[in-house]
Design an enzyme around this catalytic site. Structure first.
Site, PDB file in Angstrom:
ATOM      1  N   HIS A 140       0.824  -1.167  -0.165  1.00 41.15           N
ATOM      2  CA  HIS A 140      -0.026  -0.039   0.128  1.00 41.15           C
ATOM      3  C   HIS A 140       0.787   1.222  -0.188  1.00 41.15           C
ATOM      4  O   HIS A 140       1.015   1.995   0.900  1.00 41.15           O
ATOM      5  CB  HIS A 140      -0.898   0.040   1.321  1.00 41.15           C
ATOM      6  CG  HIS A 140      -1.889   0.916   1.463  1.00 41.15           C
ATOM      7  ND1 HIS A 140      -1.835   2.315   1.143  1.00 41.15           N
ATOM      8  CD2 HIS A 140      -3.292   0.708   1.833  1.00 41.15           C
ATOM      9  CE1 HIS A 140      -2.897   3.076   1.271  1.00 41.15           C
ATOM     10  NE2 HIS A 140      -3.853   1.995   1.749  1.00 41.15           N
ATOM     11  N   GLU A 169      -0.890   1.240  -5.253  1.00 41.91           N
ATOM     12  CA  GLU A 169      -0.660   0.137  -4.419  1.00 41.91           C
ATOM     13  C   GLU A 169      -0.683  -1.006  -5.244  1.00 41.91           C
ATOM     14  O   GLU A 169      -1.823  -1.505  -5.698  1.00 41.91           O
ATOM     15  CB  GLU A 169      -1.898  -0.004  -3.418  1.00 41.91           C
ATOM     16  CG  GLU A 169      -1.996   1.145  -2.615  1.00 41.91           C
ATOM     17  CD  GLU A 169      -3.322   1.663  -1.927  1.00 41.91           C
ATOM     18  OE1 GLU A 169      -3.923   0.548  -1.592  1.00 41.91           O
ATOM     19  OE2 GLU A 169      -3.993   2.497  -1.803  1.00 41.91           O
TER      20      GLU A 169
HETATM   21  O1  LIG Z   1      -7.088   4.394   6.698  1.00 36.06           O
HETATM   22  P1  LIG Z   1      -6.649   2.873   6.223  1.00 36.06           P
HETATM   23  O2  LIG Z   1      -7.398   1.543   6.859  1.00 36.06           O
HETATM   24  O3  LIG Z   1      -4.984   2.559   6.096  1.00 36.06           O
HETATM   25  O4  LIG Z   1      -6.997   2.678   4.584  1.00 36.06           O
HETATM   26  C1  LIG Z   1      -6.743   3.617   3.628  1.00 36.06           C
HETATM   27  C2  LIG Z   1      -7.136   3.454   2.198  1.00 36.06           C
HETATM   28  O5  LIG Z   1      -6.630   2.437   1.701  1.00 36.06           O
HETATM   29  C3  LIG Z   1      -6.693   2.159   0.386  1.00 36.06           C
HETATM   30  O6  LIG Z   1      -6.060   1.077  -0.424  1.00 36.06           O
HETATM   31  C4  LIG Z   1      -8.211   2.165   0.039  1.00 36.06           C
HETATM   32  O7  LIG Z   1      -8.627   1.652  -1.297  1.00 36.06           O
HETATM   33  C5  LIG Z   1      -9.068   3.214   0.653  1.00 36.06           C
HETATM   34  O8  LIG Z   1     -10.444   3.092   0.540  1.00 36.06           O
HETATM   35  C6  LIG Z   1      -8.731   3.529   2.206  1.00 36.06           C
HETATM   36  O9  LIG Z   1      -9.227   4.514   2.617  1.00 36.06           O
END
Ligand SMILES: O=P(O)(O)OC[C@H]1O[C@@H](O)[C@H](O)[C@@H](O)[C@@H]1O
Length: 300
Positions: free
Chosen positions: A174, A274
């Site tokens: 990510h 990601e």
């Molecule tokens: O706040 P988190 O759990 O780290 O997620 C952040 C984002 O991660 C992304 O991968 C998603 O597509 C989003 O929808 C999400 O808001």
């Protein structure tokens, strides 16, 4: 949390590899242990929680990764920025389990650190079942992340499913890229692929035409993507190469970012692209099977 003094000196007694508290780099409370890796080609910081790369600076360059100025290094809380590993599921979980899996909020073990003949440094981090995974996943497994730091950084992930029945599995690197101004960054390498728009709970499919520049809240899952994408900004072009099959493009934009305490008005500084295997590309893992993928980030 493992205390800093508990680390086996054979693992960190390698030139350019050391363990330090996050507070010594980023201030704040003692925080979390970070593995610092430095050689003539580049340097990296990896939080043992999540095997989470928080910084990668190629020699002579700037950090490829964005870490939120509002980041909080707290045990059991996901770190905002760098490369969270979403594992063994991506996104929300139908059963109300934590988003993006338990791996990013679990402490991984440092298993090996080595200097290689080509001048790069390779560190190996391992995650095996813990109290959290027993509650949230149940099955035995072994996850390994090998990070190689040089002019480029490579993350090689393996996940062996040691349960008795097949499981559906998804994962993503990510990555939060430092882009200066997200509205000025251009993503190439997705032309002609299908994306699922998931902004605000939507679920519509479209075809990507040409390159992509964001101008509003964006949350898209591209499936069956080519190996390479690039992100071009005013100052540099970053190359992303991976044998995973999906690419998620995300930035919440101002309104949603304002509701995220560890993002706030810093939303404009980053762009998430990601790479992983999610949605249509999720994997069915048979008992004993091992999933193996890698991603390499470099300046183009
Ligand atoms: O706040 P988190 O759990 O780290 O997620 C952040 C984002 O991660 C992304 O991968 C998603 O597509 C989003 O929808 C999400 O808001």
């Amino acid at each position: 949390m493992t205390s800093l003094s508990a680390f086996d000196s054979r693992l960190t007694d390698v030139a350019g590899v050391s363990i330090l508290p996050s507070s010594s780099v980023y201030g704040g409370e003692t925080g979390l242990p970070l593995l610092s890796v430095e050689n003539a080609q580049g340097k990296a910081l990896i939080a043992l929680q999540g095997a989470h790369l928080v910084s990668f600076v190629p020699a002579g360059g700037e950090d490829l990764l964005w870490l939120s100025p509002k980041v909080v290094f707290t045990e059991g809380k996901a770190i905002r920025g760098g490369i969270p590993l979403c594992l063994p599921w991506f996104g929300g979980h139908p059963g109300g389990k934590p988003a993006h899996g338990f791996a990013r909020i679990s402490e991984w073990q440092l298993e090996a650190a080595e200097l290689l003949a080509d001048g790069t440094t390779r560190v190996t981090l391992v995650l095996t079942p813990n109290a959290l995974s027993s509650t949230l996943w149940g099955d035995d497994f072994r996850a390994e992340l090998v990070v190689t730091v040089g002019h480029a950084v490579t993350l090689a992930l393996s996940f062996t499913h040691l349960g008795a029945s097949p499981v559906t599995f998804s994962q993503a690197f990510h990555t939060y890229f430092a882009v200066g101004d997200v509205a000025q960054a251009t993503i190439s390498g997705l032309d002609g692929t299908t994306f699922i728009n998931t902004v605000g709970g939507a679920n519509t499919r479209n075809l990507q035409a040409g390159s992509l520049q964001l101008g509003e809240a964006t949350d898209r899952v591209y499936v069956n993507v080519p190996e390479v994408q690039t992100i071009a900004t005013a100052g540099r072009t970053i190359r992303i190469a991976s044998d995973t099959r999906s690419a998620v493009v995300w930035n919440p934009w101002a309104e949603s970012a304002a509701k995220m305490a560890d993002v706030g008005d810093a939303w404009r500084e980053y762009l998430c692209v990601e790479r992983g295997d999610v949605f249509d590309n999720a994997i069915e893992l048979a008992p004993g099977a091992t999933y193996r993928v890698a991603m390499t980030l470099s300046l183009d």
